[in-house]
Every structure is written in structure tokens, then in C-alpha cells.
Design an enzyme around this catalytic site. Structure first.
Site, mmCIF file in Angstrom:
data_model
loop_
_atom_site.group_PDB
_atom_site.id
_atom_site.type_symbol
_atom_site.label_atom_id
_atom_site.label_comp_id
_atom_site.label_asym_id
_atom_site.label_seq_id
_atom_site.Cartn_x
_atom_site.Cartn_y
_atom_site.Cartn_z
ATOM 1 N N CYS A 1 40.821 26.788 -18.520
ATOM 2 C CA CYS A 1 40.279 25.284 -17.928
ATOM 3 C C CYS A 1 42.107 24.303 -17.643
ATOM 4 C CB CYS A 1 39.181 24.738 -19.258
ATOM 5 S SG CYS A 1 37.800 26.245 -18.115
ATOM 6 N N HIS B 1 38.610 17.410 -16.802
ATOM 7 C CA HIS B 1 38.192 18.769 -16.876
ATOM 8 C C HIS B 1 36.491 18.731 -16.406
ATOM 9 C CE1 HIS B 1 37.147 23.119 -16.795
ATOM 10 N NE2 HIS B 1 36.571 23.038 -17.934
ATOM 11 N N ASN C 1 30.774 23.860 -14.305
ATOM 12 C CA ASN C 1 32.448 24.239 -14.359
ATOM 13 C C ASN C 1 33.100 25.479 -13.688
ATOM 14 O OD1 ASN C 1 34.783 24.785 -15.759
ATOM 15 N ND2 ASN C 1 33.994 24.638 -17.624
HETATM 16 O O1 UT7 Z 1 35.591 24.757 -20.371
HETATM 17 C C1 UT7 Z 1 35.492 24.620 -21.181
HETATM 18 C C2 UT7 Z 1 34.603 25.859 -22.151
HETATM 19 N N1 UT7 Z 1 33.432 25.185 -21.823
HETATM 20 C C3 UT7 Z 1 32.888 24.190 -22.385
HETATM 21 O O2 UT7 Z 1 33.416 23.436 -23.231
HETATM 22 C C4 UT7 Z 1 31.281 24.305 -22.495
HETATM 23 C C5 UT7 Z 1 31.146 23.656 -23.993
HETATM 24 N N2 UT7 Z 1 29.558 23.508 -24.689
HETATM 25 C C6 UT7 Z 1 28.754 22.957 -23.824
HETATM 26 O O3 UT7 Z 1 28.776 22.967 -23.303
HETATM 27 C C7 UT7 Z 1 27.126 23.647 -25.352
HETATM 28 O O4 UT7 Z 1 27.419 23.864 -26.115
HETATM 29 C C8 UT7 Z 1 26.307 23.866 -23.909
HETATM 30 C C9 UT7 Z 1 25.821 23.604 -23.184
HETATM 31 C C10 UT7 Z 1 27.476 25.903 -23.097
HETATM 32 C C11 UT7 Z 1 24.822 24.619 -24.959
HETATM 33 O O5 UT7 Z 1 24.363 23.205 -25.585
HETATM 34 P P1 UT7 Z 1 24.251 23.078 -26.953
HETATM 35 O O6 UT7 Z 1 23.156 21.900 -27.304
HETATM 36 O O7 UT7 Z 1 25.569 23.425 -28.224
HETATM 37 O O8 UT7 Z 1 23.152 24.099 -27.437
HETATM 38 P P2 UT7 Z 1 23.219 26.138 -28.084
HETATM 39 O O9 UT7 Z 1 24.323 26.546 -27.788
HETATM 40 O O10 UT7 Z 1 23.667 25.143 -29.563
HETATM 41 O O11 UT7 Z 1 22.263 25.903 -28.033
HETATM 42 C C12 UT7 Z 1 20.845 25.520 -28.590
HETATM 43 C C13 UT7 Z 1 19.322 26.283 -28.096
HETATM 44 C C14 UT7 Z 1 18.917 27.450 -28.860
HETATM 45 O O12 UT7 Z 1 18.023 27.892 -29.523
HETATM 46 P P3 UT7 Z 1 17.590 27.896 -30.775
HETATM 47 O O13 UT7 Z 1 18.554 28.416 -31.612
HETATM 48 O O14 UT7 Z 1 18.109 26.017 -30.968
HETATM 49 O O15 UT7 Z 1 16.238 28.504 -30.566
HETATM 50 C C15 UT7 Z 1 19.776 28.723 -27.761
HETATM 51 O O16 UT7 Z 1 19.481 30.053 -27.424
HETATM 52 O O17 UT7 Z 1 19.333 25.774 -27.348
HETATM 53 C C16 UT7 Z 1 19.117 28.036 -26.622
HETATM 54 N N3 UT7 Z 1 19.612 28.370 -25.372
HETATM 55 C C17 UT7 Z 1 19.069 27.540 -24.284
HETATM 56 N N4 UT7 Z 1 17.846 27.802 -23.873
HETATM 57 C C18 UT7 Z 1 17.055 27.537 -22.468
HETATM 58 C C19 UT7 Z 1 20.799 28.460 -24.924
HETATM 59 N N5 UT7 Z 1 21.401 28.401 -23.711
HETATM 60 C C20 UT7 Z 1 20.431 27.914 -22.998
HETATM 61 C C21 UT7 Z 1 19.639 28.101 -22.389
HETATM 62 N N6 UT7 Z 1 18.314 27.067 -21.581
HETATM 63 N N7 UT7 Z 1 20.430 27.982 -20.490
#
Ligand code: UT7
Length: 334
Positions: free
Chosen positions: A117, A259, A289
């Protein structure tokens, strides 16, 4: 001690987004997710997806052609073409070589840069140094990705994030006194954190096999939560460094073109620079993204719609796999 003989001015911009679209509602039919989960956490509603046979080099060439047209530069006058991508058409040759043929950059030296990225900023930093030293007069810098080809469409933690597209800028030699041009570039890397965002298989360490295909080991894997924190911290720090190296203060920045990974990352970076969101260019709602393409796509949009004008100080800032990060301050020319 840094010296430069010339300025590298951005003489034109261009972008290309494929016509195929994938909405959050479409994704909800593929994995266990919903628009109610995706949009508040990421700012994404839909993303562009390339069609079969619509490759990274095709999108890169389309964006590159548009940038050359807007700069009024003929393809044969380009002496250097750098393509930032992590999704080239194939491992060999470099995507930029295919782009050369598609655009007709007969006199250009062409190579790719792999910095995920942050790729566009790394490519800009390399190309601008060719221009500043007088080695070339005209360079084409492209960020292009077909992320849909390296995304695991069964993994809801990553497949909601990515989209396809390409963006490009033309750099031209300008006199130092001209005022406009790239004022600074700052970059950083921390390879010790590589396992936070990676593709395990498909390279020489673990070539593609039936086993890697069955285990989905050839797709992007990410610890999103940890990446989020590194993204905010490193983007804020490197932006501050690039602004200082340009001899400016955060309040001198007219536009931030960041980005587009997550609207909450963008908001946090803007806040750290005390910049209101009205001064931030974001396409994330409709593009997701697009990795190395995201900054030049957003830039082209803001130039085309008249937001970015001559004399404006524009900050680019990015973060990605590697881990890598980078920022650049550009004074927009006339
Ligand atoms: O381009 C540079 C690289 N990329 C980035 O910069 C991305 C950086 N990260 C993010 O944008 C965020 O971390 C995400 C959008 C990917 C995820 O958001 P988050 O608030 O960090 O969620 P999480 O990974 O902590 O997951 C929270 C919960 C989990 O469930 P439990 O364990 O709390 O029961 C996940 O399993 O949300 C669940 N989950 C989803 N639920 C519905 C993860 N992905 C999804 C989904 N739909 N797509």
C-alpha cells in the site's frame, strides 16, 4: 545533505477503475458479513472489480495513458516508467514492461516496485530522484492492482476490504525556482513485522502446489487489528516528517490524499495533524482499498473535480505490508 538540480513537477494525473462493482450486500451473500458490520468499521460500501482478462497491466496502461494526455506528453517522450504493484499479471516479466508495450513508451526504462500500500509513494520517491538529478526529464509513475486476484473470497476478515484499479502521475523536470513540484518524500520500513500482513505461498519459498491451493495459502492474510494501530502511528509520524522536510507546518497543508485502507485510520491521521476531514480526499466508500493504486486514484479525482488547485500544498501518506510507510508533500503547479 540532500541536493537537487531540478524539481520534479506533477504535470498530469490519470486513473482507471473497472466497471465491475461488488457491494457490501453482494459480499453478504458470499461470506458471513453485512453492510451494517462493514460500513461503520471501514467506510466501504462497494469496490470495483476487474473482469476476466482485465489485468493489472491493462488498468495501469489505461491510467497511464490518461495521465500522459492530461500532461500533454507523448508516450515516446517518457524516459522512465515505474509501476508500483503487488498483483502483477505474472511473476515475470515486470508489469511495467507490459505497460510499456500497451502505451508505446518506446524510449522508457521500466521496472516495478513492490511496497504494497506504500508502493505509490516509494515509486514516486524513486522516480522524482531520477528527475531531480537530471537523469531523466519525464517519468510516468503508476500504482495498479488487481487485488481481487489475490484476495481469499472465503475470508470475511480481508475480502471486505480490497478493490481493483489504477492511478498514475507524470513527473516532469522543472526549475527549482518554479515553485511547484515534489517538496519532500519520507519513507520507512520494518520487516520484523512482516507476518502481520503477508501472502505465504506462490513465491520461491513455498511455490504454488495443490496443497497451497487447497489451504488458501496464496492469498492475503492480515492481523487487521494490530495493523490498524501500526498504520495510525506510522502514518501520523511519517506525515509529520515529510511536512517538516518540506519546510512547512501541518496547518500549511491544503489537502491530504491518504492511502484508502479504512476511513477510521484516515480520520485518526487527519486528527493527529489537526486537519479537518473537509481537507481530506477520500474515495474509500466506492473503491475500498486498492493498495498501490489508492493514492493516485484519489488524487486524480480531486484534481479532476477542481478541489486541488495551483499553489496548493498536498500531502500523500500511506502504510502497508512490509511493514512499509511513506509520505510526500507536493506543491501543485499551474
Ligand atoms: O492497507 C493497509 C493494510 N490494511 C489496513 O490498514 C486494515 C487495518 N485494519 C482494519 O481496517 C480493521 O482491523 C478491520 C476492518 C480489518 C477489522 O476491524 P476490527 O474492528 O479490527 O475487527 P476485528 O478484526 O477485531 O474483529 C471483531 C469481530 C470478530 O469477532 P469476535 O472475535 O469479536 O467474535 C471478528 O470475527 O468481528 C468479526 N469480523 C466480522 N464480522 C462480520 C471480522 N470480520 C468480519 C466481517 N463481518 N467481515
Amino acid at each position: 545533505m540532500k541536493t537537487r538540480l531540478y524539481r520534479a513537477a506533477i504535470a498530469g494525473t490519470g486513473s482507471f477503475l473497472p466497471s465491475g462493482r461488488l457491494t457490501n450486500d453482494d459480499l453478504a451473500k458470499m461470506v458471513d458479513t453485512s453492510d451494517e458490520w462493514i460500513f461503520p468499521r471501514t467506510g466501504i460500501r462497494s469496490r470495483h472489480i476487474a473482469g476476466k482478462g482485465e489485468n493489472t497491466s491493462d488498468m495501469a496502461a489505461a491510467a497511464g495513458r490518461r495521465a500522459l494526455e492530461s500532461a500533454g506528453v507523448r508516450p515516446e517522450d517518457v524516459q522512465l516508467a515505474v509501476v508500483a504493484t503487488i498483483s502483477p499479471d505474472s511473476p515475470l516479466p515486470a508489469c511495467s514492461c507490459l505497460v510499456q508495450t500497451k502505451i508505446g513508451l518506446a524510449n522508457a526504462t521500466c521496472f516495478d516496485i513492490s511496497a504494497a500500500c506504500s508502493g505509490f509513494i516509494y515509486a514516486l520517491d524513486v522516480a522524482r530522484q531520477f528527475v531531480e538529478t537530471g537523469a531523466v526529464e519525464t517519468a510516468l509513475v503508476i500504482g495498479a492492482e488487481k487485488m481481487s486476484a489475490i484476495t481469499d473470497w472465503t475470508d470475511r476478515t480481508t475480502c471486505i476490504l480490497f478493490g481493483d484499479g489504477a492511478g498514475a502521475v507524470v513527473l516532469r523536470r522543472a526549475e527549482e525556482e518554479a515553485g511547484g513540484g515534489v517538496l519532500s518524500c519520507a519513507t520507512g520500513t520494518d520487516g520484523s513485522l512482516a507476518p502481520l500482513l503477508f501472502i505465504e505461498a506462490g513465491g520461491s519459498a513455498l511455490p504454488t502446489s495443490v496443497e497451497t491451493l487447497e489451504a488458501h495459502r496464496g492469498f492475503v492474510k492480515m492481523d487487521g487489528h494490530t495493523i490498524f494501530k501500526h498504520a495510525v502511528r506510522n502514518m501520523a509520524n511519517i506525515a509529520g516528517k515529510a511536512i517538516a522536510e518540506a519546510g512547512l507546518k501541518p496547518s500549511d497543508i491544503d489537502w491530504i490524499v491518504p492511502h484508502q485502507a479504512n476511513i477510521r485510520i484516515i480520520q485518526a491521521v487527519a486528527k493527529s495533524l489537526d486537519t479537518p476531514m473537509e481537507k481530506v480526499v477520500s474515495t474509500i466508500e466506492s473503491t475500498g482499498n486498492t493498495t498501490a493504486a489508492s493514492i493516485p486514484v484519489a488524487l486524480d479525482l480531486a484534481v479532476a473535480d477542481g478541489r486541488i488547485k495551483a499553489g496548493d500544498n498536498v500531502l500523500f501518506v500511506a502504510f502497508g505490508a512490509g511493514l512499509t510507510w511513506g509520505a510526500s508533500v507536493v506543491r501543485w503547479g499551474s
